[in-house]
Design a protein around this motif. Structure first.
Motif, PDB file in Angstrom:
ATOM      1  N   GLY A 285       0.786  -1.231   0.000  1.00  0.00           N
ATOM      2  CA  GLY A 285       0.000   0.000   0.000  1.00  0.00           C
ATOM      3  C   GLY A 285       0.817   1.279   0.000  1.00  0.00           C
ATOM      4  O   GLY A 285       0.636   2.155  -0.862  1.00  0.00           O
ATOM      5  N   PRO A 286       1.741   1.469   0.966  1.00  0.00           N
ATOM      6  CA  PRO A 286       2.491   2.732   1.039  1.00  0.00           C
ATOM      7  C   PRO A 286       3.495   2.854  -0.101  1.00  0.00           C
ATOM      8  O   PRO A 286       3.974   1.859  -0.655  1.00  0.00           O
ATOM      9  CB  PRO A 286       3.214   2.631   2.391  1.00  0.00           C
ATOM     10  CG  PRO A 286       2.554   1.510   3.126  1.00  0.00           C
ATOM     11  CD  PRO A 286       2.042   0.578   2.097  1.00  0.00           C
ATOM     12  N   ASP A 287       3.833   4.106  -0.428  1.00  0.00           N
ATOM     13  CA  ASP A 287       4.898   4.310  -1.411  1.00  0.00           C
ATOM     14  C   ASP A 287       6.218   4.526  -0.667  1.00  0.00           C
ATOM     15  O   ASP A 287       6.242   4.691   0.551  1.00  0.00           O
ATOM     16  CB  ASP A 287       4.573   5.485  -2.341  1.00  0.00           C
ATOM     17  CG  ASP A 287       4.466   6.815  -1.608  1.00  0.00           C
ATOM     18  OD1 ASP A 287       5.287   7.086  -0.714  1.00  0.00           O
ATOM     19  OD2 ASP A 287       3.556   7.605  -1.935  1.00  0.00           O
ATOM     20  N   PRO A 288       7.363   4.519  -1.376  1.00  0.00           N
ATOM     21  CA  PRO A 288       8.662   4.598  -0.700  1.00  0.00           C
ATOM     22  C   PRO A 288       8.823   5.825   0.189  1.00  0.00           C
ATOM     23  O   PRO A 288       9.343   5.727   1.304  1.00  0.00           O
ATOM     24  CB  PRO A 288       9.657   4.620  -1.869  1.00  0.00           C
ATOM     25  CG  PRO A 288       8.949   3.915  -2.977  1.00  0.00           C
ATOM     26  CD  PRO A 288       7.512   4.290  -2.824  1.00  0.00           C
ATOM     27  N   LEU A 289       8.378   6.995  -0.284  1.00  0.00           N
ATOM     28  CA  LEU A 289       8.535   8.209   0.507  1.00  0.00           C
ATOM     29  C   LEU A 289       7.715   8.149   1.792  1.00  0.00           C
ATOM     30  O   LEU A 289       8.171   8.597   2.856  1.00  0.00           O
ATOM     31  CB  LEU A 289       8.120   9.430  -0.329  1.00  0.00           C
ATOM     32  CG  LEU A 289       8.336  10.798   0.352  1.00  0.00           C
ATOM     33  CD1 LEU A 289       9.790  10.972   0.774  1.00  0.00           C
ATOM     34  CD2 LEU A 289       7.893  11.930  -0.588  1.00  0.00           C
ATOM     35  N   GLN A 290       6.529   7.582   1.719  1.00  0.00           N
ATOM     36  CA  GLN A 290       5.703   7.445   2.919  1.00  0.00           C
ATOM     37  C   GLN A 290       6.377   6.538   3.951  1.00  0.00           C
ATOM     38  O   GLN A 290       6.384   6.827   5.153  1.00  0.00           O
ATOM     39  CB  GLN A 290       4.331   6.883   2.542  1.00  0.00           C
ATOM     40  CG  GLN A 290       3.449   7.865   1.773  1.00  0.00           C
ATOM     41  CD  GLN A 290       2.167   7.228   1.285  1.00  0.00           C
ATOM     42  OE1 GLN A 290       2.139   6.023   0.985  1.00  0.00           O
ATOM     43  NE2 GLN A 290       1.101   8.012   1.185  1.00  0.00           N
TER      44      GLN A 290
ATOM     45  N   ILE B 129       9.644   5.887   4.267  1.00  0.00           N
ATOM     46  CA  ILE B 129      10.862   6.513   4.794  1.00  0.00           C
ATOM     47  C   ILE B 129      10.506   7.612   5.793  1.00  0.00           C
ATOM     48  O   ILE B 129      11.085   7.695   6.883  1.00  0.00           O
ATOM     49  CB  ILE B 129      11.708   7.074   3.641  1.00  0.00           C
ATOM     50  CG1 ILE B 129      12.251   5.925   2.781  1.00  0.00           C
ATOM     51  CG2 ILE B 129      12.863   7.924   4.175  1.00  0.00           C
ATOM     52  CD1 ILE B 129      12.937   6.365   1.504  1.00  0.00           C
ATOM     53  N   ALA B 130       9.548   8.465   5.426  1.00  0.00           N
ATOM     54  CA  ALA B 130       9.162   9.563   6.321  1.00  0.00           C
ATOM     55  C   ALA B 130       8.579   9.041   7.625  1.00  0.00           C
ATOM     56  O   ALA B 130       8.905   9.527   8.719  1.00  0.00           O
ATOM     57  CB  ALA B 130       8.160  10.479   5.618  1.00  0.00           C
ATOM     58  N   THR B 131       7.723   8.027   7.534  1.00  0.00           N
ATOM     59  CA  THR B 131       7.082   7.485   8.735  1.00  0.00           C
ATOM     60  C   THR B 131       8.092   6.816   9.652  1.00  0.00           C
ATOM     61  O   THR B 131       8.081   7.022  10.867  1.00  0.00           O
ATOM     62  CB  THR B 131       5.984   6.478   8.344  1.00  0.00           C
ATOM     63  OG1 THR B 131       5.003   7.150   7.543  1.00  0.00           O
ATOM     64  CG2 THR B 131       5.314   5.882   9.575  1.00  0.00           C
TER      65      THR B 131
ATOM     66  N   LEU C  51       0.609   1.194  11.765  1.00  0.00           N
ATOM     67  CA  LEU C  51      -0.026   2.472  11.425  1.00  0.00           C
ATOM     68  C   LEU C  51      -0.025   2.699   9.922  1.00  0.00           C
ATOM     69  O   LEU C  51       0.619   1.972   9.169  1.00  0.00           O
ATOM     70  CB  LEU C  51       0.716   3.608  12.138  1.00  0.00           C
ATOM     71  CG  LEU C  51       0.834   3.492  13.663  1.00  0.00           C
ATOM     72  CD1 LEU C  51       1.592   4.691  14.210  1.00  0.00           C
ATOM     73  CD2 LEU C  51      -0.537   3.371  14.307  1.00  0.00           C
ATOM     74  N   ARG C  52      -0.731   3.746   9.496  1.00  0.00           N
ATOM     75  CA  ARG C  52      -0.801   4.063   8.073  1.00  0.00           C
ATOM     76  C   ARG C  52       0.331   5.030   7.713  1.00  0.00           C
ATOM     77  O   ARG C  52       0.312   6.194   8.120  1.00  0.00           O
ATOM     78  CB  ARG C  52      -2.157   4.692   7.733  1.00  0.00           C
ATOM     79  CG  ARG C  52      -2.327   5.014   6.239  1.00  0.00           C
ATOM     80  CD  ARG C  52      -3.706   5.568   5.933  1.00  0.00           C
ATOM     81  NE  ARG C  52      -4.735   4.541   6.114  1.00  0.00           N
ATOM     82  CZ  ARG C  52      -5.607   4.533   7.108  1.00  0.00           C
ATOM     83  NH1 ARG C  52      -5.567   5.486   8.031  1.00  0.00           N
ATOM     84  NH2 ARG C  52      -6.512   3.583   7.207  1.00  0.00           N
ATOM     85  N   PRO C  53       1.359   4.574   6.972  1.00  0.00           N
ATOM     86  CA  PRO C  53       2.482   5.448   6.625  1.00  0.00           C
ATOM     87  C   PRO C  53       2.022   6.652   5.811  1.00  0.00           C
ATOM     88  O   PRO C  53       1.081   6.571   5.007  1.00  0.00           O
ATOM     89  CB  PRO C  53       3.402   4.538   5.789  1.00  0.00           C
ATOM     90  CG  PRO C  53       3.060   3.158   6.248  1.00  0.00           C
ATOM     91  CD  PRO C  53       1.578   3.196   6.505  1.00  0.00           C
ATOM     92  N   THR C  54       2.703   7.785   6.019  1.00  0.00           N
ATOM     93  CA  THR C  54       2.348   9.022   5.330  1.00  0.00           C
ATOM     94  C   THR C  54       3.529   9.976   5.350  1.00  0.00           C
ATOM     95  O   THR C  54       4.477   9.779   6.115  1.00  0.00           O
ATOM     96  CB  THR C  54       1.136   9.690   6.007  1.00  0.00           C
ATOM     97  OG1 THR C  54       0.764  10.867   5.289  1.00  0.00           O
ATOM     98  CG2 THR C  54       1.474  10.061   7.438  1.00  0.00           C
TER      99      THR C  54
END
Length: 520
Positions: A45-50, A52-54, A93-96
């Motif tokens: 579901g999450p993309d790479p930037l999400q 890494i940031a999370t 959790l939902r990465p963002t």
């Protein structure tokens, strides 16, 4: 069959050289790398930037809060513990990379870390920290939806195989394979039944087997079991109690119960399980003072402690002894020791360990323990184990001990003697030479029959002791010295290699209970 057993024991020995914290962290870090690679191909579901940031926010907050709390409380800082919490939350959790949801993620991380110290009993946390953080964020999302909530995106088919492989390494190390297997069977079965009921309520028909694999691969059960439910610090000490907790969490995770606007989902199901575990055995840090050191043999050290708090254990169980020290290595500040004394000896408790010559680097724990002097205070941070004799006193017993593996038997024989029990016990005692036979006086006083395997003949053997006289201790040799093995309940305590070597003979016994160890 013997080859598979030997391979299993070798894997366990390798994993045993690494601390539980370090192994879990490495497994979660590897899983995060796999998820990042899969995100490049839109397989999660999450993309790479999400991602890494999370992870950056989670790591910074968990490490910062833990470091501050441990400095205030004057506790040794465990970086691995902080990073484990951060990585578990990454998958829950939902990465963002958006600001407001990242604030919610930071709140969850802070709450998770603080729960280790606030929701604790005598220095031990009651609840899984990540589950606490995720639950608080879910509750806050009812008021501020933009903060985000738990998502359990780890439950995706693309991550199933990595979770199984990495999780299995953790479960082997913590010896929780059977416990988590019970959880998975219950959770998947309940989830399949629940889904079938929902289909029928909608007027649709579907075979239960058609739901089995989608439920298993697309649910977070694998991750929840391997990396959260398996945490030894939030499980009760006895195996049957652990099975009960696994069943409770499995039912609640497989069929979430609605409570107002939220459901009793994965992390809330785990929190209920933690409460059940806490009810079984309140976790305590038992204070004790070193009274003396002694050397039962040239290579064995015995430590005698005086216990200051209430301590309850059964003969054959082991304790976890914490020796805080600066710059601990990969194996950490806690280590497990079989209890050599009997419950009847309280308030004194004894442990023993081998201190032979080795070319391997000495662990930081060994160095720190060597500096502990009489009068210094330490703490027992847990008592565990199911290496227990049958409750029926008349049951014939075979004990097989290699070297310092005799310690749980010394506790069992000592307790039986203290209670005036006359048990039918044969002890097969293996040592490199006669000088390495520890606890001779205690074993002799128990009246147990003893068969000794040493290179040289021990001097002044008691009447009920026999030297094997060169018989090799393999499966054939064991049957030779204990011809009635089929009528006995077999207990073996020693290196994994010995257990594998004797497996063909031990399988003839009425039951087999093993207590493998890899040293400290």
């Amino acid at each position: 069959m013997t080859n598979l057993t030997a391979l299993w024991n070798r894997v366990f020995a390798v994993l045993g050289r690494m601390s539980m914290y370090r192994l879990v962290y490495f497994a979660l870090a590897a899983l995060a790398v796999v998820a990042l690679l899969l995100s490049l191909f839109d397989l999660v579901g999450p993309d790479p930037l999400q991602l890494i940031a999370t992870l950056a926010v989670l790591s910074a907050v968990c490490v910062g809060v833990d470091a501050a709390a441990q400095r205030v409380l004057n506790l040794p800082w465990r970086l691995e513990s902080s990073l484990i919490t951060a990585h578990i939350l990454l998958f829950v959790l939902r990465p963002t990379y958006e600001l407001v949801p990242l604030v919610g993620i930071a709140i969850a991380a802070a709450v998770a870390s603080l729960s280790k110290y606030v929701l604790a009993w005598r220095g031990r946390h009651i609840f899984n920290p990540a589950a606490v953080g995720a639950t608080v964020l879910t509750l806050l999302s009812l008021m501020w939806a933009d903060l985000g909530a738990s998502a359990w995106w780890v439950g995706t088919p693309a991550l199933a195989a990595p979770v199984i492989l990495l999780g299995l390494a953790v479960l082997v190390r913590t010896e929780k394979v059977r416990v988590i297997a019970v959880f998975l069977v219950v959770a998947v079965a309940v989830a399949v039944i629940r889904t079938s009921v929902q289909y029928q309520a909608a007027g649709l028909e579907i075979e239960a087997l058609d739901l089995l694999w989608p439920v298993l691969w697309s649910s977070p059960f694998l991750f929840l079991g391997a990396f959260m439910l398996s945490e030894p610090l939030t499980l009760p000490p006895r195996r049957w109690q652990q099975f009960v907790v696994a069943g409770v969490v499995g039912v609640l995770a497989g069929w979430p119960i609605a409570i107002g606007d939220i459901t009793l989902g994965q992390e809330r199901a785990l929190l209920v399980g933690n409460l059940v575990a806490f009810a079984f055995a309140v976790r305590t840090a038992v204070r004790l003072t070193l009274v003396s050191r002694s050397e039962p043999t040239p290579t064995v050290q015995e430590l005698t402690f005086r216990v200051h708090d209430r301590l309850a254990f059964l003969p054959g169980q082991y304790l976890e002894l914490e020796v805080p020290h600066r710059h601990p290595d990969a194996r950490g500040t806690r280590r497990e020791f079989s209890i050599a004394s009997a419950p009847a000896d309280l308030p004194f408790v004894k442990v023993a360990f081998k201190e032979g010559k080795t070319t391997k680097p000495v662990s930081s724990y060994k160095k720190a323990l060597a500096l502990v002097e009489p009068g210094d205070e330490l703490a027992i941070t847990g008592v565990w184990g199911d290496f227990l004799l049958p409750k029926r006193d008349a049951a014939p017993i075979l004990m097989v001990a290699a070297g310092i593996g005799v310690t749980p038997f010394v506790s069992q024989l000592g307790q039986a003697a203290a209670k005036g029990l006359d048990r039918d016990v044969v002890l097969v005692y293996v040592a490199s030479d006669a000088s390495e036979l520890a606890y001779r006086d205690e074993i002799e006083a128990s009246g147990a029959r003893v068969v000794v395997f040493t290179r040289d003949r021990p001097a002044d053997l008691p009447a009920h002791w026999v030297w094997a006289q060169g018989v090799r201790l393999d499966a054939e040799g064991l049957v030779r010295v204990v011809p009635d093995i089929a009528s006995r309940h077999a207990y073996i305590s020693g290196p994994a290699g010995l257990i594998a070597e004797l497996a063909p003979a031990l399988e003839k016994a009425r039951s087999i209970t093993t207590d493998a160890f890899s040293g400290y």
